[in-house]
Design a protein around this motif. Structure first.
Motif, PDB file in Angstrom:
ATOM      1  N   GLU A 108       0.843  -1.193   0.000  1.00 10.76           N
ATOM      2  CA  GLU A 108       0.000   0.000   0.000  1.00 10.76           C
ATOM      3  C   GLU A 108       0.881   1.247   0.000  1.00 10.76           C
ATOM      4  O   GLU A 108       1.870   1.329   0.706  1.00 10.76           O
ATOM      5  CB  GLU A 108      -0.970   0.018   1.189  1.00 10.76           C
ATOM      6  N   ARG A 109       0.526   2.177  -0.823  1.00 10.88           N
ATOM      7  CA  ARG A 109       1.275   3.430  -0.924  1.00 10.88           C
ATOM      8  C   ARG A 109       0.525   4.489  -0.147  1.00 10.88           C
ATOM      9  O   ARG A 109      -0.642   4.768  -0.405  1.00 10.88           O
ATOM     10  CB  ARG A 109       1.411   3.860  -2.386  1.00 10.88           C
ATOM     11  N   THR A 110       1.189   5.036   0.837  1.00  9.86           N
ATOM     12  CA  THR A 110       0.596   6.108   1.631  1.00  9.86           C
ATOM     13  C   THR A 110       1.612   7.221   1.787  1.00  9.86           C
ATOM     14  O   THR A 110       2.805   7.019   1.574  1.00  9.86           O
ATOM     15  CB  THR A 110       0.182   5.623   3.044  1.00  9.86           C
ATOM     16  N   ASP A 111       1.130   8.346   2.151  1.00 10.41           N
ATOM     17  CA  ASP A 111       1.995   9.459   2.504  1.00 10.41           C
ATOM     18  C   ASP A 111       1.925   9.535   4.019  1.00 10.41           C
ATOM     19  O   ASP A 111       0.972  10.103   4.569  1.00 10.41           O
ATOM     20  CB  ASP A 111       1.479  10.751   1.854  1.00 10.41           C
TER      21      ASP A 111
END
Length: 89
Positions: A48-51
């Motif tokens: 998962e790509r999160t900031d």
């Protein structure tokens, strides 16, 4: 969150394990001044790509945390060799 694992083949799962172990080893093998840095490369191994919404303490509290961390190294890694070099950005 990890539903993608159920769809992976054995070879894909093995490759994922190798990737994660490589990232953990890179983090584990950090030494000297690099111990003080945050390591987003480790987070990038997750699918998962999160900031990340990180919170940074004010300077005095941050520095007390640094001192406590260094003291914990004295206790937990008492035999560690000394890295006696100034930080060079």
């Amino acid at each position: 969150m990890d539903d993608d694992l159920a769809d992976m083949t054995r070879d894909q799962l093995a490759a994922e394990v190798v990737k994660l172990r490589t990232a953990v080893r890179a983090h584990r093998d950090t030494s000297g001044h690099d111990l003080c840095w945050h390591h987003p490369d480790l987070w990038d191994t997750l699918p998962e790509r999160t900031d990340p919404d990180i919170a940074v303490p004010p300077w005095p509290r941050f520095m007390r945390g640094c001192v406590a961390y260094r003291q914990s190294l004295d206790e937990q890694a008492a035999d560690a060799r000394t890295h006696d070099a100034e930080y060079d950005a």
